[in-house]
Design a protein around this motif. Structure first.
Motif, PDB file in Angstrom:
ATOM      1  N   GLU A   3      19.817  35.930 -14.640  1.00  0.00           N
ATOM      2  CA  GLU A   3      19.745  36.601 -13.343  1.00  0.00           C
ATOM      3  C   GLU A   3      18.605  37.630 -13.294  1.00  0.00           C
ATOM      4  O   GLU A   3      18.732  38.715 -12.743  1.00  0.00           O
ATOM      5  N   ARG A   8      21.442  35.530  -4.954  1.00  0.00           N
ATOM      6  CA  ARG A   8      21.444  34.604  -6.102  1.00  0.00           C
ATOM      7  C   ARG A   8      20.988  33.208  -5.680  1.00  0.00           C
ATOM      8  O   ARG A   8      20.180  32.561  -6.353  1.00  0.00           O
ATOM      9  N   VAL A  32      19.085  40.557  -9.407  1.00  0.00           N
ATOM     10  CA  VAL A  32      19.851  40.202  -8.208  1.00  0.00           C
ATOM     11  C   VAL A  32      20.017  41.425  -7.318  1.00  0.00           C
ATOM     12  O   VAL A  32      19.860  41.350  -6.088  1.00  0.00           O
TER      13      VAL A  32
END
Length: 812
Positions: free
Chosen positions: A443, A425, A410
Motif C-alpha cells: 500500500e 486503494r 493510501v
C-alpha cells in the motif's frame, strides 16, 4: 614512562577527544558518554594546573577548560594533554586509561566476517519484462574482470541518459546479475535527484546505510563528516555493491563512495557526472533508446500474450512512436494490457496525433529532457494513457501530483483527492496497472518523476492552484494528526503547544512496547513528513508547518537525522514567526527555536545552538510565555553543562526556576510545574557537584528527590533513580565511597521499578567503581557482570563488550 610509550597515544587521543566532544553535545553514549566527557574536563584542568595555570582547550585564556568543539580546539586540547603526559608518568597513565575508555564511545564498524554481521540486500524488485541491455551487463562485468585493484578505490560505473530511458531498471538488473560476486551485500538508494530541491542530502543516506550495516541508530554520528568516516570503516575490506540511483550531481554521490577496491558502485543520473569521472575514475556509459525490434519485444511482453495478435506493422508503428524509450513503451503496453478491447490501431493513431499535434484534446507539454515537448515519447504515451482513464481516476491522478511526495500512501492519496481510503486503494491500483504509478511496498506507491510532472501540469491546467493547495492542506492536516498521536505515544510526559495534541490520552492497558512501535511508525513516514513540511511551507500553511515540526520531536531526538531536523526546523522557525505576526500562537517561536537548538547540538554546532536558545529566551519573554521561557533557559543551561560551563549552567537553572515561580493557576504550564521544578533542582545539584560545592549540591539533590516522590500524579521512579545516581556521583567525588554505594543501592531499586534497563546497567557499572575504590574486587566484578547482562538484554552490544573487556583486563 618513556617517550616511546606516549607517542602512539597522539592519534588515538585526538580521535577520542573528537568522539567525546561530539557525543557530549548530542547526548550520544548516554551516562557513560557524559562521565567520559567530564573526565576529559578533569584531565584538561589537571593539565592546566601542572602547566602553572595556562589556558587550555578553549584557547581563550579561561581559567577553566570548556568543551573543545571545533577541530582546532580539539587539536589544541590534545596537544596540551600530550605535552603534560610526556613530563608526568602518572598523568600519562590516566590519559591512556581515559583514551581506552573513550574508544568505546566511537561508533564501531562491524566487519563483514564478524558473527551476526549485517549483509544488507536493499535492491528493489526487478522488472519481469526487462528487454535488451545485455551489453551493459557485459560492459560492467568486463570492468570488474579487467580492473587492476587500486587500494582505496572501488570500481564505479556511471549510467547516464534522459528520463525514462531505463537507467534504474538497467542498474537493478545488473545488480541482480552480479550480486553473487559481492557476498557482503547490496546497498541501494533512490537519491531523488530529478531536482535539487527534492534530492536527498548525503547525511540522510549515510544514516540509512549505516543502520543497514549494523550501526545502532543511537550510535550514528550527527555530522556528515563523521558519518562518512564511519561508513568507510564499515565498508573496509567488504565486497559489496552500492547502487546510487537518480543522482542529481557529483556532490550528492561522492560522500557515499566506499574506499574499498572490493566494491562496485553503480550510479545513474540524467546529468553527466564530470567530477566522478575525473577525480574518482568512474566509467561513464550513456544509455540509448531501444532498437525497433527490442521495442516491439518489450511492448508485446508488457501488453501480455492474452491479447489478440496484431499485425507487425501496427505494433512497429506504436514502438516507433514510443521512440525506443522504455518508460513510454511500458506505459503504452500497460494500457493495452488492462484494456483488452483497446485495439493496437487506435493506440497507434492516438500516438501519431499527439506527435503531429492533431486532435483537439492534445495537451501542449514539455519535459525535463525536451522542453519543447515536440518529440517527447514519454509524454505522448502518458497523454494516451491519461485519455483512457475514467473521469474519476483522471482527477485522482492529477490530485496525487500536488507535491513530490517520496511515496504515496493510501492515507496521502485519499486526502490529496478528498476520497475515502477504500476508494483510494482501488484507484491507486488502477493507476499502477497502467504504469502511471509504481507500487514500491505494501500500500505504498511512487510516481516516476516524469509521470508526476505530467500529472502536475494537467492539475495546474484543469484544477488550478486553489484545488491543488486545498489538497496539500488536507494531506498536511492528516499527517499532522498521525504524527502528533505517534509522538505523544513516544514521549507522553513532554509539554506541548500544538492543537493536534489536545485530548490525547494513553490507554490504561497500554502495551509496554507501544512507544517503540510509535517511533517505528514515525520513522517509516520520516521522508514523507519532511516533504509535507516543505509542501505546507510552499503553500503558506504556517500554522501546520511549525506544528508538524513539533510533532517530529520524538523522532529526531531519539533517532537523529540531523540534516533533515535542521532543514525542516529552519522552516518551522520562520513559519512560527509569520504566525506570530498574524495573530497566531506567539509561543510557537520559542518552541521551534528550542527544538532547532537541539538539532544543532546533535550536529555538533554548539555556537548555533547557543544563538538559537538565546533567541528562544527572548521570544518567550516578549510574549510573556513563562513556561516556554523557562524551558529555553533550562535548555541553555543544559548546553552549558555539556560544554563544562558549570557556573553558567547553574545560573541558567536557577533563573529558569525563578521564571517557573511566575506561573499562576490556569496559566500555561501550571500542571507541569511540580515535575519541571523537580528537574531543575536536579540540574542545579549536578552543576554544583561539578563545581565541587558538595554541601549545597547535597541539599539540592535531596530536595529534588522529595519533589519526585511527591508529584501530584504519582511518584516518578525513573527520575528518582536519576537523582540517586547523581547522589552517588557526588559522594564518590567527595571521597565517600560507602555513602555513594548506599545511594546507588537505592538507584538500583528505583530503576528496577521504572523498568529502565540501560540505566540499570549504568547504575551497576557505577556501583562497581565504588567497590573498586573500597578495595572490594569480587563485588566490583559481580556488579560489572550484572551490568553486562543488562546492556546485552537491552540491545547495547557495545556496552556489554566494553564491560567484558574491562573484566578481562586483570587477567591479561
Amino acid at each position: 614512562m618513556g617517550e616511546s610509550w606516549v607517542e602512539p597515544l597522539v592519534s588515538m587521543a585526538l580521535s577520542a577527544v573528537g568522539t567525546v566532544a561530539s557525543g557530549a553535545l548530542s547526548g550520544a553514549g548516554g551516562e557513560m558518554g557524559r562521565r567520559t566527557s567530564e573526565r576529559l574536563c578533569g584531565l584538561l584542568s589537571r593539565a592546566r594546573t601542572e602547566d602553572g595555570g595556562a589556558g587550555t582547550g578553549s584557547g581563550d585564556g579561561e581559567q577553566q577548560p570548556t568543551l573543545p568543539v571545533t577541530e582546532s580546539e580539539q587539536l589544541a586540547a590534545t596537544l596540551r594533554l600530550m605535552e603534560v603526559a610526556r613530563r608526568y608518568p602518572e598523568f600519562a597513565r590516566d590519559l591512556a586509561e581515559w583514551v581506552r575508555e573513550a574508544s568505546w564511545l566511537a561508533p564501531r564498524a562491524l566487519p563483514a566476517v564478524a558473527h551476526g554481521a549485517s549483509r544488507p540486500q536493499m535492491l528493489p524488485p526487478a522488472t519481469a519484462v526487462f528487454t535488451d541491455r545485455e551489453d551493459v551487463i557485459e560492459w560492467i562485468t568486463a570492468l570488474l574482470d579487467d580492473a587492476d585493484p587500486i587500494p582505496g578505490a572501488p570500481t564505479i560505473a556511471a549510467l547516464t541518459g534522459p528520463g525514462g530511458i531505463g537507467k534504474t531498471a538497467v542498474a537493478v538488473r545488473c545488480a541482480y546479475a552480479l550480486r553473487e560476486r559481492f557476498p557482503d551485500g547490496v546497498l541501494f538508494v533512490d537519491l531523488a535527484g530529478a531536482s535539487s530541491g527534492a534530492a536527498l542530502p548525503p547525511s540522510d543516506v549515510l544514516a540509512r546505510f549505516l543502520e543497514r550495516l549494523g550501526v545502532p541508530p543511537a550510535k550514528v554520528p550527527g555530522d556528515e563528516a563523521r558519518q562518512r568516516d564511519l561508513y568507510r570503516d564499515c565498508m573496509a575490506d567488504r565486497r559489496m555493491m552500492v547502487v546510487l540511483d537518480n543522482a542529481h550531481a557529483d556532490a550528492q554521490v561522492i560522500p557515499l563512495l566506499p574506499a574499498s577496491p572490493g566494491c562496485l558502485v553503480l550510479v545513474t543520473s540524467r546529468q553527466r557526472l564530470g567530477r566522478l569521472v575525473a577525480e574518482h575514475g568512474a566509467h561513464p556509459r550513456i544509455l540509448r533508446p531501444l532498437s525497433t525490434a527490442d521495442s516491439v519485444l518489450l511492448l508485446r511482453r508488457v501488453a501480455g500474450s492474452e491479447r489478440a495478435a496484431a499485425p507487425d506493422a501496427v505494433v512497429q508503428a506504436v514502438a516507433r512512436a514510443a521512440g525506443g524509450v522504455p518508460l513510454a513503451l511500458c506505459t503504452t503496453g500497460a494500457g493495452l494490457a488492462v484494456r483488452e478491447h483497446l485495439p493496437w490501431e487506435r493506440v497507434a493513431r492516438q500516438l501519431s496525433e499527439r506527435i503531429h499535434g492533431q486532435g483537439g484534446d492534445a495537451v501542449p507539454s514539455g519535459s525535463i529532457d525536451d522542453p519543447s515537448g515536440s518529440a517527447d515519447p514519454v509524454r505522448h504515451a502518458q497523454d494516451v494513457s491519461y485519455g483512457e482513464l475514467t473521469p474519476e481516476c483522471a482527477a485522482f491522478y492529477r490530485a496525487l501530483a500536488v507535491w513530490a511526495w517520496p511515496t504515496v500512501t493510501v492515507m496521502c492519496a485519499a486526502q490529496a483527492a478528498d476520497v475515502k481510503e477504500d476508494q483510494a486503494r482501488v484507484l491507486l491500483e488502477q493507476l499502477a496497472r497502467v504504469h502511471l504509478l509504481e507500487e514500491v511496498g505494501e500500500e505504498r506507491y511512487r510516481f516516476h518523476d516524469l509521470a508526476r510532472a505530467h500529472a502536475r501540469e494537467l492539475a495546474m491546467a484543469e484544477d488550478g492552484h486553489g484545488r491543488m493547495s486545498a489538497g496539500v492542506r488536507r494531506v498536511a492536516v492528516a499527517h499532522l494528526r498521525c504524527a502528533a498521536e505517534a509522538d505523544f505515544r513516544v514521549m507522553p510526559l513532554r509539554w506541548r503547544l500544538g492543537a493536534a495534541y489536545r485530548g490525547l490520552v494513553l490507554p490504561e492497558d497500554r502495551d509496554p512496547a507501544d512507544g517503540k512501535h510509535a517511533l517505528a511508525e514515525l520513522r517509516r513516514e520520516r521522508e514523507n513528513l519532511a516533504a509535507v513540511i516543505r509542501a505546507a511551507d510552499h503553500h503558506g500553511f504556517d500554522d501546520l508547518v511549525w506544528q508538524l515540526c513539533e510533532a517530529m520531536w520524538g523522532l529526531h531526538l531519539l533517532l537523529g537525522f540531523h540534516a533533515q531536523w535542521i532543514d525542516t526546523h529552519l522552516l518551522g522557525v520562520e513559519a512560527a514567526r509569520r504566525c506570530a505576526a498574524e495573530f497566531g500562537d506567539r509561543r510557537a517561536v520559542g518552541r521551534m527555536l528550542v527544538q532547532l537548538a537541539f538539532g544543532y547540538m546533535g550536529a555538533g554546532r554548539a555556537d548555533d545552538a547557543e544563538e538559537a536558545l538565546a533567541q528562544a529566551v527572548g521570544a518567550d519573554e516578549a510574549c510573556g510565555h513563562h513556561r516556554g521561557q523557562a524551558s529555553a533557559v533550562e535548555a541553555l543551561g543544559l548546553l552549558h553543562l555539556k560544554r563544562w560551563r558549570y557556573a553558567e549552567a547553574q545560573q541558567c537553572f536557577e533563573e529558569a526556576r525563578e521564571i517557573l515561580g511566575r506561573i499562576r493557576e490556569r496559566d500555561d504550564g501550571w500542571e507541569d510545574l511540580p515535575r519541571a521544578t523537580a528537574l531543575l533542582e536536579h540540574h542545579i545539584g549536578r552543576a554544583q557537584t561539578k563545581q565541587r560545592h558538595f554541601e549545597a549540591a547535597l541539599t539540592r539533590l535531596n530536595d529534588a528527590l522529595v519533589r519526585f516522590r511527591t508529584l501530584p500524579d504519582g511518584r516518578d521512579a525513573y527520575n528518582e533513580g536519576r537523582v540517586y545516581m547523581s547522589l552517588g556521583e557526588l559522594h564518590l567525588e567527595a571521597g565517600d565511597a560507602d555513602l555513594a554505594r548506599v545511594s546507588l543501592d537505592k538507584a538500583v531499586k528505583a530503576m528496577e521499578t521504572a523498568g529502565a534497563g540501560l540505566q540499570l546497567a549504568d547504575v551497576f557499572e557505577s556501583r562497581a567503581r565504588c567497590h573498586r575504590v573500597s578495595d572490594r574486587p569480587a563485588q566490583a566484578a559481580e556488579d560489572l557482570r550484572t551490568a553486562a547482562v543488562h546492556y546485552e538484554e537491552n540491545g547495547d552490544r557495545t556496552g556489554a563488550e566494553r564491560i567484558r573487556a574491562e573484566l578481562a583486563e586483570p587477567e591479561a
